[in-house]
Scaffold this motif. Structure first.
Motif, PDB file in Angstrom:
ATOM      1  N   ARG A  44       0.798  -1.233   0.000  1.00 13.64           N
ATOM      2  CA  ARG A  44       0.000   0.000   0.000  1.00 13.64           C
ATOM      3  C   ARG A  44       0.826   1.275   0.000  1.00 13.64           C
ATOM      4  O   ARG A  44       0.326   2.336  -0.379  1.00 13.64           O
ATOM      5  CB  ARG A  44      -0.928  -0.003   1.228  1.00 13.64           C
ATOM      6  N   ALA A  45       2.075   1.187   0.431  1.00 14.06           N
ATOM      7  CA  ALA A  45       2.862   2.428   0.564  1.00 14.06           C
ATOM      8  C   ALA A  45       4.357   2.144   0.526  1.00 14.06           C
ATOM      9  O   ALA A  45       4.793   1.042   0.876  1.00 14.06           O
ATOM     10  CB  ALA A  45       2.507   3.115   1.882  1.00 14.06           C
ATOM     11  N   PRO A  46       5.146   3.158   0.124  1.00 13.90           N
ATOM     12  CA  PRO A  46       6.603   3.022   0.263  1.00 13.90           C
ATOM     13  C   PRO A  46       6.982   2.870   1.744  1.00 13.90           C
ATOM     14  O   PRO A  46       6.176   3.159   2.638  1.00 13.90           O
ATOM     15  CB  PRO A  46       7.142   4.357  -0.292  1.00 13.90           C
ATOM     16  N   GLY A  47       8.188   2.426   1.986  1.00 10.23           N
ATOM     17  CA  GLY A  47       8.666   2.342   3.357  1.00 10.23           C
ATOM     18  C   GLY A  47       8.976   3.724   3.910  1.00 10.23           C
ATOM     19  O   GLY A  47       9.090   4.708   3.164  1.00 10.23           O
ATOM     20  N   LEU A  48       9.088   3.789   5.229  1.00  9.08           N
ATOM     21  CA  LEU A  48       9.342   5.074   5.891  1.00  9.08           C
ATOM     22  C   LEU A  48      10.400   4.878   6.978  1.00  9.08           C
ATOM     23  O   LEU A  48      10.298   3.938   7.777  1.00  9.08           O
ATOM     24  CB  LEU A  48       8.035   5.571   6.508  1.00  9.08           C
ATOM     25  N   ILE A  49      11.398   5.749   6.965  1.00  9.37           N
ATOM     26  CA  ILE A  49      12.396   5.782   8.045  1.00  9.37           C
ATOM     27  C   ILE A  49      12.310   7.160   8.669  1.00  9.37           C
ATOM     28  O   ILE A  49      12.265   8.169   7.951  1.00  9.37           O
ATOM     29  CB  ILE A  49      13.824   5.561   7.496  1.00  9.37           C
ATOM     30  N   ILE A  50      12.270   7.238   9.996  1.00  7.03           N
ATOM     31  CA  ILE A  50      12.240   8.533  10.686  1.00  7.03           C
ATOM     32  C   ILE A  50      13.602   8.718  11.347  1.00  7.03           C
ATOM     33  O   ILE A  50      14.026   7.883  12.159  1.00  7.03           O
ATOM     34  CB  ILE A  50      11.094   8.566  11.709  1.00  7.03           C
ATOM     35  N   ALA A  51      14.304   9.795  10.991  1.00  2.63           N
ATOM     36  CA  ALA A  51      15.681   9.978  11.477  1.00  2.63           C
ATOM     37  C   ALA A  51      15.945  11.454  11.757  1.00  2.63           C
ATOM     38  O   ALA A  51      15.127  12.323  11.438  1.00  2.63           O
ATOM     39  CB  ALA A  51      16.666   9.443  10.442  1.00  2.63           C
ATOM     40  N   ARG A  52      17.083  11.751  12.331  1.00  3.04           N
ATOM     41  CA  ARG A  52      17.473  13.143  12.557  1.00  3.04           C
ATOM     42  C   ARG A  52      17.729  13.815  11.204  1.00  3.04           C
ATOM     43  O   ARG A  52      18.353  13.227  10.324  1.00  3.04           O
ATOM     44  CB  ARG A  52      18.758  13.212  13.391  1.00  3.04           C
ATOM     45  N   GLY A  53      17.293  15.075  11.102  1.00  3.70           N
ATOM     46  CA  GLY A  53      17.431  15.783   9.833  1.00  3.70           C
ATOM     47  C   GLY A  53      18.849  15.760   9.285  1.00  3.70           C
ATOM     48  O   GLY A  53      19.062  15.560   8.084  1.00  3.70           O
ATOM     49  N   GLN A  54      19.833  15.926  10.181  1.00  2.00           N
ATOM     50  CA  GLN A  54      21.213  16.026   9.692  1.00  2.00           C
ATOM     51  C   GLN A  54      21.716  14.699   9.112  1.00  2.00           C
ATOM     52  O   GLN A  54      22.704  14.692   8.370  1.00  2.00           O
ATOM     53  CB  GLN A  54      22.139  16.517  10.796  1.00  2.00           C
ATOM     54  N   ASP A  55      21.032  13.599   9.433  1.00  2.00           N
ATOM     55  CA  ASP A  55      21.457  12.292   8.906  1.00  2.00           C
ATOM     56  C   ASP A  55      20.756  11.910   7.610  1.00  2.00           C
ATOM     57  O   ASP A  55      21.137  10.930   6.965  1.00  2.00           O
ATOM     58  CB  ASP A  55      21.182  11.196   9.960  1.00  2.00           C
ATOM     59  N   ILE A  56      19.731  12.640   7.226  1.00  2.00           N
ATOM     60  CA  ILE A  56      18.933  12.241   6.062  1.00  2.00           C
ATOM     61  C   ILE A  56      19.774  12.241   4.757  1.00  2.00           C
ATOM     62  O   ILE A  56      19.728  11.255   4.010  1.00  2.00           O
ATOM     63  CB  ILE A  56      17.685  13.152   5.906  1.00  2.00           C
ATOM     64  N   PRO A  57      20.556  13.287   4.455  1.00  2.00           N
ATOM     65  CA  PRO A  57      21.325  13.230   3.199  1.00  2.00           C
ATOM     66  C   PRO A  57      22.246  12.013   3.128  1.00  2.00           C
ATOM     67  O   PRO A  57      22.356  11.368   2.080  1.00  2.00           O
ATOM     68  CB  PRO A  57      22.114  14.550   3.205  1.00  2.00           C
ATOM     69  N   MET A  58      22.869  11.643   4.247  1.00  2.00           N
ATOM     70  CA  MET A  58      23.763  10.482   4.253  1.00  2.00           C
ATOM     71  C   MET A  58      22.975   9.191   3.983  1.00  2.00           C
ATOM     72  O   MET A  58      23.426   8.316   3.223  1.00  2.00           O
ATOM     73  CB  MET A  58      24.491  10.421   5.611  1.00  2.00           C
ATOM     74  N   LEU A  59      21.800   9.054   4.585  1.00  2.00           N
ATOM     75  CA  LEU A  59      21.000   7.829   4.387  1.00  2.00           C
ATOM     76  C   LEU A  59      20.598   7.675   2.920  1.00  2.00           C
ATOM     77  O   LEU A  59      20.545   6.565   2.391  1.00  2.00           O
ATOM     78  CB  LEU A  59      19.742   7.869   5.277  1.00  2.00           C
ATOM     79  N   VAL A  60      20.346   8.809   2.266  1.00  2.00           N
ATOM     80  CA  VAL A  60      19.950   8.767   0.848  1.00  2.00           C
ATOM     81  C   VAL A  60      21.185   8.549  -0.027  1.00  2.00           C
ATOM     82  O   VAL A  60      21.172   7.756  -0.966  1.00  2.00           O
ATOM     83  CB  VAL A  60      19.199  10.064   0.466  1.00  2.00           C
ATOM     84  N   GLN A  61      22.266   9.224   0.307  1.00  2.00           N
ATOM     85  CA  GLN A  61      23.491   9.090  -0.489  1.00  2.00           C
ATOM     86  C   GLN A  61      23.982   7.635  -0.480  1.00  2.00           C
ATOM     87  O   GLN A  61      24.410   7.107  -1.493  1.00  2.00           O
ATOM     88  CB  GLN A  61      24.547  10.050   0.084  1.00  2.00           C
ATOM     89  N   ARG A  62      23.824   6.955   0.664  1.00  2.00           N
ATOM     90  CA  ARG A  62      24.266   5.556   0.770  1.00  2.00           C
ATOM     91  C   ARG A  62      23.232   4.569   0.234  1.00  2.00           C
ATOM     92  O   ARG A  62      23.468   3.361   0.241  1.00  2.00           O
ATOM     93  CB  ARG A  62      24.554   5.202   2.235  1.00  2.00           C
ATOM     94  N   GLY A  63      22.060   5.054  -0.141  1.00  2.00           N
ATOM     95  CA  GLY A  63      21.038   4.156  -0.686  1.00  2.00           C
ATOM     96  C   GLY A  63      20.270   3.379   0.373  1.00  2.00           C
ATOM     97  O   GLY A  63      19.579   2.413   0.065  1.00  2.00           O
ATOM     98  N   ILE A  64      20.402   3.786   1.645  1.00  2.00           N
ATOM     99  CA  ILE A  64      19.598   3.157   2.699  1.00  2.00           C
ATOM    100  C   ILE A  64      18.126   3.502   2.453  1.00  2.00           C
ATOM    101  O   ILE A  64      17.227   2.700   2.680  1.00  2.00           O
ATOM    102  CB  ILE A  64      20.022   3.664   4.104  1.00  2.00           C
ATOM    103  N   ALA A  65      17.909   4.727   2.002  1.00  2.00           N
ATOM    104  CA  ALA A  65      16.574   5.156   1.560  1.00  2.00           C
ATOM    105  C   ALA A  65      16.732   5.708   0.140  1.00  2.00           C
ATOM    106  O   ALA A  65      17.724   6.365  -0.171  1.00  2.00           O
ATOM    107  CB  ALA A  65      16.030   6.232   2.494  1.00  2.00           C
ATOM    108  N   ALA A  66      15.739   5.428  -0.712  1.00  2.00           N
ATOM    109  CA  ALA A  66      15.800   5.952  -2.089  1.00  2.00           C
ATOM    110  C   ALA A  66      15.531   7.451  -2.105  1.00  2.00           C
ATOM    111  O   ALA A  66      16.057   8.186  -2.937  1.00  2.00           O
ATOM    112  CB  ALA A  66      14.777   5.223  -2.954  1.00  2.00           C
ATOM    113  N   PHE A  67      14.670   7.897  -1.175  1.00  2.00           N
ATOM    114  CA  PHE A  67      14.293   9.311  -1.085  1.00  2.00           C
ATOM    115  C   PHE A  67      14.509   9.810   0.347  1.00  2.00           C
ATOM    116  O   PHE A  67      14.478   9.036   1.304  1.00  2.00           O
ATOM    117  CB  PHE A  67      12.805   9.498  -1.432  1.00  2.00           C
ATOM    118  N   GLY A  68      14.666  11.122   0.459  1.00  2.00           N
ATOM    119  CA  GLY A  68      14.742  11.745   1.773  1.00  2.00           C
ATOM    120  C   GLY A  68      13.918  13.017   1.772  1.00  2.00           C
ATOM    121  O   GLY A  68      13.698  13.625   0.714  1.00  2.00           O
TER     122      GLY A  68
END
Ligand code: PRP
Length: 213
Positions: A44-68
């Motif tokens: 029904r929906a994409p996955g969701l990760i809730i994290a600290r704002g300053q960590d979001i670019p790193m999570l996306v850059q590493r492909g842990i999340a496709a979007f941030g």
């Protein structure tokens, strides 16, 4: 469709307004328990990760999340190497300001307390004004009252925090809102990336229509 991709969203100001956008995109909001921080993709929906704002670019850059989803303030402060900045979501709007107990541009070299040392340095360097930055991770509004620094550079949304602490805006530094960022490899190779992107585009349009009513 069965979703495979995940969106990492910043806690706090961004997350508060993000649920509405997510639901306008047609996806059920998975967060029922305030402590859970990870919700896998489902039918029904994409996955969701809730994290600290300053960590979001790193999570996306590493492909842990496709979007941030993260504030423009953080993208400007930390940089956003290795990610695509794809859409202004027009939520979590606020601005960064230089504030002080008196509405007066600093006369000489200035000490500034902030969570945004890079933005503060750049802002004063562009004006060829000498600055010393005192980096704090919170409670910035205390700094002028406890003798730490006569000026602060901080986020202003409603302005209540400044006025509660008898501070005034001396200068407006930059506007901020939440942006959708994407991992370039996922963006190129996953068909679902476009589905998720189009979901957010439609949600932003609906939100703007709602606001105009
Ligand atoms: C920011 C900022 C102020 C407040 C301003 O903190 O540091 O404290 O918001 O908002 P206002 O203009 O509506 O009063 P934030 O809520 O982002 O929390 P943080 O200090 O944990 O970053």
């Amino acid at each position: 469709m069965t979703h495979e991709l995940t969106v990492a969203v910043a806690k706090g100001r961004v997350l508060e307004e993000f649920q509405n956008l997510w639901e306008l995109a047609g996806w059920p909001w998975p967060v029922t328990n305030g402590r859970a921080l990870w919700f896998p993709p489902s039918s029904r929906a994409p996955g969701l990760i809730i994290a600290r704002g300053q960590d979001i670019p790193m999570l996306v850059q590493r492909g842990i999340a496709a979007f941030g989803v993260v504030g423009r303030d953080i993208l400007e402060e930390k940089g956003a190497q290795g990610v695509l900045e794809v859409l202004d979501l027009h939520i979590a709007r606020c601005h960064l300001a230089l504030a002080s107990p008196v509405d007066h541009w600093p006369d000489g070299p200035v000490r500034v307390a902030t969570k945004y040392p890079n933005i503060a340095h750049r802002y004063f360097a562009e004006r060829q004004h000498p600055i010393e930055v005192v980096q704090l991770s919170g409670s910035l509004e205390l700094a002028p009252h406890i003798g730490l620094a006569p000026y602060i550079v901080d986020i202003v949304q409603t302005g209540r925090t400044l006025s509660h602490h008898h501070l005034v805006e001396v200068a407006r530094i930059m506007e901020s809102s939440a942006w959708l960022i994407a991992n370039p490899a996922f963006w190129r190779t996953h068909q679902e990336a476009d589905v998720v992107y189009q979901g957010f585009v439609a949600a932003v349009t609906r939100l703007e229509e709602e606001c105009q009513r």
